[in-house]
Design a protein around this motif. Structure first.
Motif, short mmCIF file in Angstrom:
data_model
loop_
_atom_site.label_atom_id
_atom_site.label_comp_id
_atom_site.label_asym_id
_atom_site.label_seq_id
_atom_site.Cartn_x
_atom_site.Cartn_y
_atom_site.Cartn_z
N ASP A 29 0.85 -1.19 0.00
CA ASP A 29 0.00 0.00 0.00
C ASP A 29 0.89 1.24 0.00
OD1 ASP A 29 -1.94 1.92 0.22
OD2 ASP A 29 -2.90 1.06 2.01
N SER A 30 1.51 1.50 -1.14
CA SER A 30 2.44 2.63 -1.27
C SER A 30 1.77 3.96 -1.01
CB SER A 30 3.07 2.64 -2.66
OG SER A 30 3.86 1.51 -2.85
N ASP A 31 0.50 4.09 -1.37
CA ASP A 31 -0.21 5.36 -1.17
C ASP A 31 -0.31 5.71 0.30
OD1 ASP A 31 -0.52 5.71 -3.89
OD2 ASP A 31 -2.57 4.91 -3.93
N ALA A 32 -0.67 4.73 1.13
CA ALA A 32 -0.78 4.98 2.57
C ALA A 32 0.59 5.34 3.15
CB ALA A 32 -1.34 3.76 3.29
N LYS A 33 1.62 4.63 2.71
CA LYS A 33 2.96 4.90 3.21
C LYS A 33 3.46 6.27 2.73
CE LYS A 33 4.54 0.16 3.88
NZ LYS A 33 5.65 -0.78 3.62
N LEU A 34 3.18 6.63 1.48
CA LEU A 34 3.58 7.95 0.98
C LEU A 34 2.88 9.07 1.73
CD1 LEU A 34 3.85 7.58 -2.91
CD2 LEU A 34 5.66 8.25 -1.33
N ASP A 35 1.59 8.91 2.00
CA ASP A 35 0.84 9.92 2.76
C ASP A 35 1.44 10.09 4.15
OD1 ASP A 35 -0.89 10.39 0.66
OD2 ASP A 35 -2.52 9.17 1.48
N ALA A 36 1.73 8.98 4.81
CA ALA A 36 2.32 9.03 6.15
C ALA A 36 3.71 9.66 6.09
CB ALA A 36 2.38 7.64 6.76
N ALA A 37 4.50 9.30 5.09
CA ALA A 37 5.85 9.85 4.94
C ALA A 37 5.82 11.35 4.71
CB ALA A 37 6.58 9.15 3.80
N GLU A 38 4.90 11.81 3.87
CA GLU A 38 4.79 13.24 3.60
C GLU A 38 4.49 14.02 4.88
OE1 GLU A 38 2.40 16.36 0.71
OE2 GLU A 38 1.61 14.33 0.92
N THR A 39 3.53 13.54 5.64
CA THR A 39 3.17 14.20 6.90
C THR A 39 4.33 14.15 7.88
OG1 THR A 39 0.85 13.65 6.57
CG2 THR A 39 1.52 14.22 8.82
N ALA A 40 4.99 12.99 7.96
CA ALA A 40 6.10 12.82 8.90
C ALA A 40 7.28 13.72 8.55
CB ALA A 40 6.53 11.36 8.92
N GLU A 41 7.60 13.82 7.28
CA GLU A 41 8.73 14.66 6.89
C GLU A 41 8.41 16.14 7.14
OE1 GLU A 41 11.02 11.78 3.72
OE2 GLU A 41 9.80 13.39 2.88
N SER A 42 7.17 16.55 6.90
CA SER A 42 6.75 17.92 7.20
C SER A 42 6.77 18.18 8.70
CB SER A 42 5.35 18.19 6.65
OG SER A 42 5.35 18.14 5.25
N LYS A 43 6.34 17.20 9.48
CA LYS A 43 6.35 17.33 10.94
C LYS A 43 7.78 17.49 11.45
CE LYS A 43 4.72 16.17 15.28
NZ LYS A 43 4.86 17.36 16.10
N LEU A 44 8.69 16.68 10.92
CA LEU A 44 10.09 16.78 11.34
C LEU A 44 10.64 18.16 11.02
CD1 LEU A 44 12.64 15.39 12.47
CD2 LEU A 44 13.14 14.67 10.12
N GLU A 45 10.37 18.66 9.82
CA GLU A 45 10.83 20.00 9.44
C GLU A 45 10.26 21.06 10.38
OE1 GLU A 45 11.34 19.12 4.66
OE2 GLU A 45 9.52 20.13 5.37
N ALA A 46 8.98 20.93 10.71
CA ALA A 46 8.35 21.89 11.61
C ALA A 46 8.96 21.82 13.01
CB ALA A 46 6.85 21.62 11.68
N ASP A 47 9.24 20.61 13.47
CA ASP A 47 9.75 20.44 14.82
C ASP A 47 11.20 20.87 14.99
OD1 ASP A 47 7.31 19.48 15.69
OD2 ASP A 47 7.93 17.38 15.72
N VAL A 48 12.04 20.61 13.99
CA VAL A 48 13.48 20.85 14.19
C VAL A 48 14.07 21.94 13.30
CG1 VAL A 48 13.84 18.47 14.95
CG2 VAL A 48 14.30 19.06 12.58
N ASN A 49 13.31 22.47 12.34
CA ASN A 49 13.91 23.43 11.41
C ASN A 49 12.93 24.53 11.00
OD1 ASN A 49 16.38 24.07 10.15
ND2 ASN A 49 15.64 23.33 8.17
N ASP A 50 12.04 24.89 11.90
CA ASP A 50 11.07 25.97 11.65
C ASP A 50 10.28 25.79 10.36
OD1 ASP A 50 11.75 27.32 14.03
OD2 ASP A 50 13.41 28.35 13.02
N GLY A 51 10.03 24.54 9.98
CA GLY A 51 9.22 24.25 8.80
C GLY A 51 9.95 24.34 7.48
N VAL A 52 11.25 24.52 7.54
CA VAL A 52 12.06 24.66 6.32
C VAL A 52 12.72 23.31 6.02
CG1 VAL A 52 14.02 25.90 5.31
CG2 VAL A 52 12.48 27.08 6.88
N VAL A 53 12.93 23.05 4.73
CA VAL A 53 13.60 21.82 4.32
C VAL A 53 14.96 21.74 5.01
CG1 VAL A 53 14.63 20.60 2.36
CG2 VAL A 53 12.42 21.73 2.10
N ILE A 54 15.31 20.57 5.48
CA ILE A 54 16.56 20.35 6.19
C ILE A 54 17.66 20.12 5.17
CG2 ILE A 54 17.76 18.85 7.83
CD1 ILE A 54 14.84 18.22 8.92
N GLY A 55 18.64 21.02 5.15
CA GLY A 55 19.69 20.97 4.13
C GLY A 55 20.66 19.82 4.28
#
Length: 130
Positions: A29-55
């Motif tokens: 179920d790649s769609d479910a995993k991609l949706d979760a990954a998108e949210t998780a990566e955005s959450k990580l950016e918000a939590d540790v890098n003020d919502g900006v992509v981590i370089g």
């Protein structure tokens, strides 16, 4: 922006890496995993890098994002009476919620380590002299 393919992942290398631990109730179920990954990566950016992509993302960033994506999958949809909620999906509600708790704790621990290392590196103004 919505992730359309595995190539959209920023920190997690592959949807096959999700979940971080426990049974893979979403195999295929790649769609479910991609949706979760998108949210998780955005959450990580918000939590540790003020919502900006981590370089300069590290293995810790990838593992933290994976842990949060796993958490999202294990807890299931938000409505507690939904047939796909964490209590019913996979047939072992207590085990599923235990995995959710475990990976959420991993996320918090890794996030704390990332924040700590970022704080250390930004405050280090000493010069190394030989």
């Amino acid at each position: 922006m919505s992730y359309d393919a595995e190539s959209d992942l920023k920190y997690i290398e592959s949807v096959d890496d999700i979940p971080l631990t426990g049974p893979d109730l979403w195999e295929g179920d790649s769609d479910a995993k991609l949706d979760a990954a998108e949210t998780a990566e955005s959450k990580l950016e918000a939590d540790v890098n003020d919502g900006v992509v981590i370089g300069d993302a590290t293995t810790l960033h990838a593992k933290a994002a994976n842990a949060y994506a796993s958490y999202l999958l294990f807890i299931g949809p938000e409505h507690p009476e939904d047939a796909l909620s964490g209590q019913m999906y996979g047939g072992a509600g207590d085990d599923t919620m235990e995995f959710a708790t475990e990976v959420h704790d991993v996320y918090r621990s890794l996030r704390s380590s990332i924040e700590g290392s970022d704080a250390d590196s930004s405050q280090d103004t000493t010069e190394f002299v030989l």
